[in-house]
Design a protein around this motif. Structure first.
Motif, PDB file in Angstrom:
ATOM      1  N   ARG A   1      28.209  19.233 -17.220  1.00 21.61           N
ATOM      2  CA  ARG A   1      27.525  20.267 -16.435  1.00 21.61           C
ATOM      3  C   ARG A   1      26.036  19.941 -16.428  1.00 21.61           C
ATOM      4  NH1 ARG A   1      31.648  22.277 -19.186  1.00 21.61           N
ATOM      5  NH2 ARG A   1      30.389  22.194 -21.081  1.00 21.61           N
TER       6      ARG A   1
ATOM      7  N   VAL B   1      17.770  15.687 -12.929  1.00 19.76           N
ATOM      8  CA  VAL B   1      18.558  16.435 -13.918  1.00 19.76           C
ATOM      9  C   VAL B   1      17.611  16.983 -14.977  1.00 19.76           C
ATOM     10  CG1 VAL B   1      20.398  16.335 -15.629  1.00 19.76           C
ATOM     11  CG2 VAL B   1      20.592  15.028 -13.512  1.00 19.76           C
ATOM     12  N   THR B   2      17.615  18.298 -15.140  1.00 27.39           N
ATOM     13  CA  THR B   2      16.771  18.936 -16.145  1.00 27.39           C
ATOM     14  C   THR B   2      17.532  19.277 -17.416  1.00 27.39           C
ATOM     15  OG1 THR B   2      17.212  21.120 -15.158  1.00 27.39           O
ATOM     16  CG2 THR B   2      15.269  19.908 -14.368  1.00 27.39           C
ATOM     17  N   ARG B   3      18.839  19.417 -17.314  1.00 24.19           N
ATOM     18  CA  ARG B   3      19.661  19.737 -18.483  1.00 24.19           C
ATOM     19  C   ARG B   3      21.077  19.252 -18.245  1.00 24.19           C
ATOM     20  NH1 ARG B   3      20.636  25.795 -21.144  1.00 24.19           N
ATOM     21  NH2 ARG B   3      21.989  25.109 -22.849  1.00 24.19           N
TER      22      ARG B   3
ATOM     23  N   THR C   1      27.531  20.887 -10.961  1.00 24.17           N
ATOM     24  CA  THR C   1      26.095  21.010 -10.724  1.00 24.17           C
ATOM     25  C   THR C   1      25.693  22.472 -10.636  1.00 24.17           C
ATOM     26  OG1 THR C   1      26.134  18.929  -9.502  1.00 24.17           O
ATOM     27  CG2 THR C   1      24.178  20.313  -9.239  1.00 24.17           C
ATOM     28  N   ILE C   2      24.631  22.821 -11.328  1.00 24.98           N
ATOM     29  CA  ILE C   2      24.027  24.157 -11.269  1.00 24.98           C
ATOM     30  C   ILE C   2      22.614  23.985 -10.717  1.00 24.98           C
ATOM     31  CG2 ILE C   2      23.323  26.198 -12.575  1.00 24.98           C
ATOM     32  CD1 ILE C   2      25.426  25.483 -14.651  1.00 24.98           C
ATOM     33  N   THR C   3      22.367  24.574  -9.552  1.00 23.34           N
ATOM     34  CA  THR C   3      21.079  24.427  -8.882  1.00 23.34           C
ATOM     35  C   THR C   3      20.248  25.676  -9.098  1.00 23.34           C
ATOM     36  OG1 THR C   3      22.103  23.022  -7.202  1.00 23.34           O
ATOM     37  CG2 THR C   3      19.919  23.928  -6.709  1.00 23.34           C
ATOM     38  N   ILE C   4      19.034  25.483  -9.547  1.00 23.03           N
ATOM     39  CA  ILE C   4      18.100  26.581  -9.789  1.00 23.03           C
ATOM     40  C   ILE C   4      17.047  26.565  -8.691  1.00 23.03           C
ATOM     41  CG2 ILE C   4      16.397  27.554 -11.375  1.00 23.03           C
ATOM     42  CD1 ILE C   4      17.938  26.337 -13.657  1.00 23.03           C
TER      43      ILE C   4
ATOM     44  N   ARG D   1      21.073  13.126 -18.492  1.00 22.50           N
ATOM     45  CA  ARG D   1      19.683  13.588 -18.509  1.00 22.50           C
ATOM     46  C   ARG D   1      18.701  12.511 -18.051  1.00 22.50           C
ATOM     47  NH1 ARG D   1      21.449  16.672 -23.101  1.00 22.50           N
ATOM     48  NH2 ARG D   1      21.100  14.868 -24.469  1.00 22.50           N
TER      49      ARG D   1
ATOM     50  N   THR E   1      22.074  20.626 -14.714  1.00 17.88           N
ATOM     51  CA  THR E   1      21.208  21.616 -14.087  1.00 17.88           C
ATOM     52  C   THR E   1      20.115  20.882 -13.328  1.00 17.88           C
ATOM     53  OG1 THR E   1      21.634  23.152 -15.903  1.00 17.88           O
ATOM     54  CG2 THR E   1      19.744  23.630 -14.486  1.00 17.88           C
ATOM     55  N   THR E   2      19.907  21.267 -12.078  1.00 17.37           N
ATOM     56  CA  THR E   2      18.904  20.639 -11.241  1.00 17.37           C
ATOM     57  C   THR E   2      18.168  21.712 -10.448  1.00 17.37           C
ATOM     58  OG1 THR E   2      18.519  18.963  -9.530  1.00 17.37           O
ATOM     59  CG2 THR E   2      20.511  20.288  -9.343  1.00 17.37           C
ATOM     60  N   THR E   3      17.153  21.317  -9.686  1.00 12.13           N
ATOM     61  CA  THR E   3      16.368  22.242  -8.880  1.00 12.13           C
ATOM     62  C   THR E   3      16.574  21.949  -7.406  1.00 12.13           C
ATOM     63  OG1 THR E   3      14.441  20.769  -8.979  1.00 12.13           O
ATOM     64  CG2 THR E   3      14.639  22.458 -10.696  1.00 12.13           C
TER      65      THR E   3
END
Length: 246
Positions: free
Chosen positions: A159, A144-146, A194-197, A139, A161-163
């Protein structure tokens, strides 16, 4: 007997009559099975007390233990006894394995945590704490947001989460986590998912429509009016009174 250390200071060695420090371990599996056996024996004791009360004519009824003994004594060999025998053998082997199975370790030793009376290591941590440490380090990385981590047998899975506007670098996150857990799990590999939003595009609202201007007021003048015409001051219309001559 003392042995010199790398700095030249003699190491006193283990203290006499001190047990070697061992890592924390889980509760033996036999504890739960023996607890069940203890509950069953307590229930059997209650049945025995009830049969004693029946035998002494304190209560009415028939003895349960005596009836069960007669039922077992009258049994003859039948085919389904093979299944019962095999099941009892399996249960017995399971109980033996539960009794001799080594207890699983619940903590991980920390390297370089120091020694206690010549024994090392002296400090341990849990896998869940290592996972929390990995998530905290992830974090702190840019973008990294989460972050959520899981410590498995041979790897650490994180895992993040990013934008899409400011994506995080998976390689940088992996390197940071590996450096933070190197003293605890040096042989574990770090895997980053990585999970991209997608960030919604900003939309500028259209300018507000101006209020339409009102038409000028219409003032009708009469020939027999002896007063001055209507005057307008600061957008407001002021009319003078009329005098009517007879």
């Amino acid at each position: 007997m003392t042995t010199p250390t790398s700095q030249g200071t003699p190491d006193p060695g283990p203290a006499p009559r001190l047990k070697k420090i061992v890592p924390p371990t889980a509760t033996p599996g036999a504890v739960w099975i023996t607890s069940l056996f203890a509950i069953a024996l307590i229930a059997l004791g209650g049945v025995a007390i009830r049969d004693i009360c029946v035998d002494q004519k304190w209560i009415t009824g028939s003895g349960w233990i005596a009836a069960a003994s007669r039922w077992f004594g009258d049994l003859s060999w039948q085919g389904w006894f093979w299944a019962v025998a095999i099941a009892l053998i399996v249960v017995g082997l399971f109980l033996v394995w539960t009794a001799i199975r080594p207890r699983s370790k619940t903590h991980i030793a920390l390297d370089g945590a120091g020694t206690v009376d010549g024994y090392s290591p002296s400090t341990w941590t849990r896998k869940v704490d290592v996972a929390r440490r990995a998530s905290a380090v992830a974090r702190q990385s840019a973008g990294v947001t989460r972050a959520d981590s899981t410590v498995k047998r041979r790897k650490v899975v994180t895992r993040i989460t990013t934008t899409d506007e400011a994506p995080a670098s998976a390689d940088e996150v992996r390197a940071s986590i590996a450096a933070s857990i190197a003293t605890v799990l040096p042989k574990h590999t770090v895997k980053v998912k990585t999970i991209t939003i997608k960030t919604p595009k900003s939309q500028t609202p259209p300018p507000a429509a101006g209020r339409p201007s009102l038409p000028e007021p219409i003032v009708e003048s009469s020939a027999d009016d002896e007063t001055a015409p209507a005057t307008t001051t600061a957008g407001a219309t002021v009319s003078t009174s009329k005098e009517v001559h007879s």
